[in-house]
Write a protein that holds these residues in place. Structure first.
Motif, PDB file in Angstrom:
ATOM      1  N   VAL A 194       0.860  -1.180   0.000  1.00  0.00           N
ATOM      2  CA  VAL A 194       0.000   0.000   0.000  1.00  0.00           C
ATOM      3  C   VAL A 194       0.897   1.230   0.000  1.00  0.00           C
ATOM      4  CG1 VAL A 194      -1.742   1.317   1.265  1.00  0.00           C
ATOM      5  CG2 VAL A 194      -1.868  -1.192   1.199  1.00  0.00           C
ATOM      6  N   VAL A 195       0.670   2.127  -0.944  1.00  0.00           N
ATOM      7  CA  VAL A 195       1.478   3.347  -1.068  1.00  0.00           C
ATOM      8  C   VAL A 195       0.550   4.550  -1.019  1.00  0.00           C
ATOM      9  CG1 VAL A 195       3.139   4.624  -2.465  1.00  0.00           C
ATOM     10  CG2 VAL A 195       3.124   2.118  -2.536  1.00  0.00           C
ATOM     11  N   THR A 196       0.906   5.555  -0.226  1.00  0.00           N
ATOM     12  CA  THR A 196       0.177   6.819  -0.277  1.00  0.00           C
ATOM     13  C   THR A 196       1.037   7.844  -1.015  1.00  0.00           C
ATOM     14  OG1 THR A 196       1.025   7.760   1.794  1.00  0.00           O
ATOM     15  CG2 THR A 196      -0.896   6.287   1.937  1.00  0.00           C
ATOM     16  N   ALA A 197       0.379   8.739  -1.745  1.00  0.00           N
ATOM     17  CA  ALA A 197       1.116   9.715  -2.556  1.00  0.00           C
ATOM     18  C   ALA A 197       0.288  10.985  -2.697  1.00  0.00           C
ATOM     19  CB  ALA A 197       1.421   9.131  -3.935  1.00  0.00           C
ATOM     20  N   GLY A 198       0.986  12.087  -2.970  1.00  0.00           N
ATOM     21  CA  GLY A 198       0.314  13.362  -3.182  1.00  0.00           C
ATOM     22  C   GLY A 198       0.236  14.171  -1.907  1.00  0.00           C
ATOM     23  N   GLY A 199      -0.629  15.176  -1.919  1.00  0.00           N
ATOM     24  CA  GLY A 199      -0.795  16.052  -0.762  1.00  0.00           C
ATOM     25  C   GLY A 199      -2.263  16.231  -0.441  1.00  0.00           C
ATOM     26  N   THR A 200      -2.621  16.113   0.830  1.00  0.00           N
ATOM     27  CA  THR A 200      -4.026  16.261   1.209  1.00  0.00           C
ATOM     28  C   THR A 200      -4.438  17.734   1.185  1.00  0.00           C
ATOM     29  OG1 THR A 200      -3.506  16.384   3.570  1.00  0.00           O
ATOM     30  CG2 THR A 200      -3.956  14.200   2.640  1.00  0.00           C
ATOM     31  N   THR A 215       3.336  16.837  -5.235  1.00  0.00           N
ATOM     32  CA  THR A 215       2.689  16.459  -6.496  1.00  0.00           C
ATOM     33  C   THR A 215       2.398  14.975  -6.581  1.00  0.00           C
ATOM     34  OG1 THR A 215       4.821  16.103  -7.581  1.00  0.00           O
ATOM     35  CG2 THR A 215       3.875  18.335  -7.710  1.00  0.00           C
ATOM     36  N   GLY A 216       3.028  14.172  -5.721  1.00  0.00           N
ATOM     37  CA  GLY A 216       2.833  12.730  -5.763  1.00  0.00           C
ATOM     38  C   GLY A 216       3.855  11.977  -6.586  1.00  0.00           C
ATOM     39  N   LYS A 217       4.823  12.674  -7.187  1.00  0.00           N
ATOM     40  CA  LYS A 217       5.764  12.008  -8.094  1.00  0.00           C
ATOM     41  C   LYS A 217       6.548  10.885  -7.418  1.00  0.00           C
ATOM     42  CE  LYS A 217       6.576  15.616 -11.562  1.00  0.00           C
ATOM     43  NZ  LYS A 217       7.594  16.450 -12.230  1.00  0.00           N
ATOM     44  N   MET A 218       7.000  11.129  -6.181  1.00  0.00           N
ATOM     45  CA  MET A 218       7.801  10.104  -5.511  1.00  0.00           C
ATOM     46  C   MET A 218       6.953   8.889  -5.175  1.00  0.00           C
ATOM     47  SD  MET A 218      10.998   9.633  -4.552  1.00  0.00           S
ATOM     48  CE  MET A 218      10.896   7.927  -5.059  1.00  0.00           C
ATOM     49  N   GLY A 219       5.769   9.124  -4.633  1.00  0.00           N
ATOM     50  CA  GLY A 219       4.900   8.008  -4.291  1.00  0.00           C
ATOM     51  C   GLY A 219       4.476   7.205  -5.498  1.00  0.00           C
ATOM     52  N   PHE A 220       4.172   7.888  -6.599  1.00  0.00           N
ATOM     53  CA  PHE A 220       3.793   7.185  -7.821  1.00  0.00           C
ATOM     54  C   PHE A 220       4.963   6.360  -8.349  1.00  0.00           C
ATOM     55  CE2 PHE A 220      -0.035   9.457  -7.596  1.00  0.00           C
ATOM     56  CZ  PHE A 220      -0.887   9.093  -8.628  1.00  0.00           C
ATOM     57  N   ALA A 221       6.186   6.895  -8.226  1.00  0.00           N
ATOM     58  CA  ALA A 221       7.362   6.141  -8.665  1.00  0.00           C
ATOM     59  C   ALA A 221       7.529   4.877  -7.831  1.00  0.00           C
ATOM     60  CB  ALA A 221       8.616   7.013  -8.569  1.00  0.00           C
ATOM     61  N   ILE A 222       7.250   4.965  -6.533  1.00  0.00           N
ATOM     62  CA  ILE A 222       7.357   3.783  -5.671  1.00  0.00           C
ATOM     63  C   ILE A 222       6.288   2.760  -6.041  1.00  0.00           C
ATOM     64  CG2 ILE A 222       7.103   2.967  -3.292  1.00  0.00           C
ATOM     65  CD1 ILE A 222       8.346   5.670  -2.425  1.00  0.00           C
ATOM     66  N   ALA A 223       5.066   3.229  -6.283  1.00  0.00           N
ATOM     67  CA  ALA A 223       3.993   2.310  -6.671  1.00  0.00           C
ATOM     68  C   ALA A 223       4.330   1.603  -7.972  1.00  0.00           C
ATOM     69  CB  ALA A 223       2.684   3.079  -6.796  1.00  0.00           C
ATOM     70  N   ASP A 224       4.864   2.363  -8.936  1.00  0.00           N
ATOM     71  CA  ASP A 224       5.238   1.787 -10.228  1.00  0.00           C
ATOM     72  C   ASP A 224       6.348   0.755 -10.055  1.00  0.00           C
ATOM     73  OD1 ASP A 224       5.367   1.586 -13.123  1.00  0.00           O
ATOM     74  OD2 ASP A 224       7.172   2.802 -13.024  1.00  0.00           O
ATOM     75  N   GLY A 230       6.630  -7.119  -9.005  1.00  0.00           N
ATOM     76  CA  GLY A 230       5.715  -8.235  -8.797  1.00  0.00           C
ATOM     77  C   GLY A 230       4.677  -8.065  -7.720  1.00  0.00           C
ATOM     78  N   ALA A 231       4.662  -6.934  -7.008  1.00  0.00           N
ATOM     79  CA  ALA A 231       3.722  -6.751  -5.910  1.00  0.00           C
ATOM     80  C   ALA A 231       2.325  -6.445  -6.419  1.00  0.00           C
ATOM     81  CB  ALA A 231       4.194  -5.621  -4.992  1.00  0.00           C
ATOM     82  N   SER A 232       1.339  -6.776  -5.582  1.00  0.00           N
ATOM     83  CA  SER A 232      -0.015  -6.271  -5.768  1.00  0.00           C
ATOM     84  C   SER A 232      -0.063  -4.919  -5.067  1.00  0.00           C
ATOM     85  CB  SER A 232      -1.028  -7.240  -5.146  1.00  0.00           C
ATOM     86  OG  SER A 232      -2.326  -6.680  -5.156  1.00  0.00           O
ATOM     87  N   VAL A 233      -0.278  -3.844  -5.823  1.00  0.00           N
ATOM     88  CA  VAL A 233      -0.084  -2.494  -5.298  1.00  0.00           C
ATOM     89  C   VAL A 233      -1.402  -1.739  -5.230  1.00  0.00           C
ATOM     90  CG1 VAL A 233       1.142  -0.309  -5.566  1.00  0.00           C
ATOM     91  CG2 VAL A 233       2.251  -2.454  -6.245  1.00  0.00           C
ATOM     92  N   HIS A 234      -1.668  -1.152  -4.068  1.00  0.00           N
ATOM     93  CA  HIS A 234      -2.791  -0.238  -3.884  1.00  0.00           C
ATOM     94  C   HIS A 234      -2.208   1.155  -3.651  1.00  0.00           C
ATOM     95  CE1 HIS A 234      -6.112  -3.192  -3.579  1.00  0.00           C
ATOM     96  NE2 HIS A 234      -5.149  -3.991  -3.167  1.00  0.00           N
ATOM     97  N   LEU A 235      -2.570   2.098  -4.497  1.00  0.00           N
ATOM     98  CA  LEU A 235      -2.054   3.461  -4.430  1.00  0.00           C
ATOM     99  C   LEU A 235      -3.165   4.388  -3.944  1.00  0.00           C
ATOM    100  CD1 LEU A 235       0.079   5.655  -5.037  1.00  0.00           C
ATOM    101  CD2 LEU A 235      -0.734   5.640  -7.408  1.00  0.00           C
ATOM    102  N   VAL A 236      -2.982   4.957  -2.760  1.00  0.00           N
ATOM    103  CA  VAL A 236      -3.925   5.931  -2.221  1.00  0.00           C
ATOM    104  C   VAL A 236      -3.412   7.306  -2.627  1.00  0.00           C
ATOM    105  CG1 VAL A 236      -5.027   6.830  -0.148  1.00  0.00           C
ATOM    106  CG2 VAL A 236      -4.476   4.386  -0.314  1.00  0.00           C
ATOM    107  N   ALA A 237      -4.070   7.913  -3.604  1.00  0.00           N
ATOM    108  CA  ALA A 237      -3.578   9.137  -4.237  1.00  0.00           C
ATOM    109  C   ALA A 237      -4.372  10.343  -3.763  1.00  0.00           C
ATOM    110  CB  ALA A 237      -3.671   9.011  -5.753  1.00  0.00           C
ATOM    111  N   ALA A 238      -3.680  11.292  -3.155  1.00  0.00           N
ATOM    112  CA  ALA A 238      -4.307  12.510  -2.657  1.00  0.00           C
ATOM    113  C   ALA A 238      -4.048  13.655  -3.623  1.00  0.00           C
ATOM    114  CB  ALA A 238      -3.777  12.848  -1.268  1.00  0.00           C
ATOM    115  N   ASN A 239      -5.048  13.970  -4.427  1.00  0.00           N
ATOM    116  CA  ASN A 239      -5.003  15.155  -5.302  1.00  0.00           C
ATOM    117  C   ASN A 239      -3.790  15.156  -6.230  1.00  0.00           C
ATOM    118  OD1 ASN A 239      -7.273  16.465  -3.753  1.00  0.00           O
ATOM    119  ND2 ASN A 239      -5.731  16.348  -2.142  1.00  0.00           N
ATOM    120  N   ALA A 240      -3.501  14.012  -6.801  1.00  0.00           N
ATOM    121  CA  ALA A 240      -2.338  13.873  -7.690  1.00  0.00           C
ATOM    122  C   ALA A 240      -2.830  13.711  -9.128  1.00  0.00           C
ATOM    123  CB  ALA A 240      -1.493  12.677  -7.279  1.00  0.00           C
TER     124      ALA A 240
END
Length: 405
Positions: A194-200, A215-224, A230-240
């Motif tokens: 589970v990855v959170t990204a962006g700004g609330t 902007t969420g760039k770092m979190g999105f890079a980690i999710a990618d 090989g992971a099953s990834v859930h990305l919780v994106a805050a205003n990205a």
């Protein structure tokens, strides 16, 4: 966005008649979603103008090692690249690469690069068949350089034979293959991340909000990167406003409370939680039902504290090392590393990624980052300035080590 979205390509152009085809290569790369940093040798400037490549890529063309000395252009370009393509590559440049010479910006940059390198030779047949060229090419391929071509066909002056640069489409295919071959092992196969990204954003009224610059760039890079591994990834994106990485399940949220609810709804199935989002510490105690009017005077906005999601997750475990493995982030401007150690202990996380957001080349809204990864076991790993895609993999390296078998 194309399949190369998020990929940063260093496009080196050297002084051969085929340099004009580099414009087509640049266009294809940009069309595929890549960010392209063109570097021209002095010889290349005689065949293709900087304005052409700048117009096609939207990026500054560089050619002089003496430019931007404070920014260390060659080091920054080399570290930021996910892949480098030399198109066309003359016999002279190939010889310099084989010998490790660094007498211009391109060769200096490539010595600082650790990414995959694709070389597309172009020269007359006699030059290609010369024993020195053959030895230089063998040296490069022995180091893992991807050498494509040359093709046979009509050469400058009407000659026909081997030495023609491969077509732009073939060069792009080689870039994709080089990236694929450099992909990490699927060492997160079977894991849920589970990855959170962006700004609330915390509403003041229906129009205004309290927010931050993430902007969420770092979190999105980690999710990618986690999905690629090989992971099953859930990305919780805050205003990205970024495209969802392939193979990632996205959950969009706005406020800190919504982010908390989303994470708590996913944590039971998670092996790893990476809290890369910039979550507001405070929110307005009350939200105005209608837009606050300037004519009514300066409003007084009373703030209340938001829940600390990382600390809450840490407190729910019996201690560091328990599942899920927790990774926090600390965006700091003053004494970042000491503050990071303090935060790591307070939050009960396993790893804390510290970055100095006062730097112009790291932190919010940049394509590069420089971080220090602190561990609850006292470990410290510094990741020098690199593309966020590369930084993401280095963070996940530590995650994999923490998960063990």
């Amino acid at each position: 966005m194309g399949d190369l979205a998020g990929v940063r390509v260093l496009l080196g152009v050297t002084g051969g008649i085929a340099a004009y085809k580099a414009a087509l290569v640049a266009r294809l790369l940009v069309h595929a979603g890549a960010t392209v940093d063109p570097v021209l040798t002095r010889g290349a400037e005689r065949f293709i103008g900087a304005a052409t490549l700048e117009g096609l890529t939207g990026r500054r063309v560089r050619s002089d090692v003496w430019e931007d000395i404070p920014g260390e252009s060659h080091v920054a370009l080399g570290r930021a690249a996910d892949v480098a393509l030399i198109y066309p590559a003359t016999a002279h440049t190939i010889a310099k690469l084989a010998g490790g010479l660094a007498d211009d910006l391109l060769t200096t940059t490539l010595l600082a690069a650790t990414c995959p390198l694709v070389v597309a030779p172009a020269m007359h047949t006699e030059m290609w068949q010369h024993a020195a060229t053959a030895a230089n090419v063998a040296t490069l391929t022995g180091r893992g350089v991807h050498v494509i071509g040359p093709a046979s066909g009509i050469l400058m002056g009407g000659d026909v034979g081997a030495g023609r640069v491969v077509e732009p489409e073939d060069a792009i295919a080689a870039v994709r293959a080089a990236l694929a071959s450099a992909a990490p092992d699927r060492d997160l196969q079977g894991r849920t991340v589970v990855v959170t990204a962006g700004g609330t954003r915390e509403p003041i009224d229906p129009v205004r909000y309290l927010g931050n610059r993430s902007t969420g760039k770092m979190g999105f890079a980690i999710a990618d990167a986690a999905a690629r591994r090989g992971a099953s990834v859930h990305l919780v994106a805050a205003n990205a406003g970024l495209p969802t990485p392939d193979g990632v399940t996205r959950h969009d949220v706005t406020t800190a409370l919504e982010l908390r609810d989303a994470v708590l709804g996913l944590v039971d199935r998670a092996d790893v939680v990476v809290k890369a989002a910039a979550v507001a510490d405070f929110r307005p105690a009350t939200v105005a039902a209608s837009k606050l009017k300037k004519a009514d005077g300066v409003p007084v906005v009373e703030l209340t504290r938001n829940p600390d999601v990382l600390a809450e997750l840490g407190a729910a475990r019996s201690g560091p090392g328990e599942r899920p493995l927790l990774v926090g982030f600390a965006a700091e401007t003053d004494d970042p590393e000491q503050r990071g150690w303090d935060k790591l202990k307070r939050k009960g996380a396993d790893l804390l990624v510290v970055n100095d957001v006062s730097r112009s080349d790291a932190g919010f809204a940049t394509d590069t980052n420089h971080v220090v990864i602190l561990g609850a076991d006292g470990s410290r790993v510094e990741v020098a300035l690199a593309a966020k895609r590369e930084v993401a993999d280095r963070i996940l390296d530590r995650v994999v080590a923490g998960l063990g078998d």
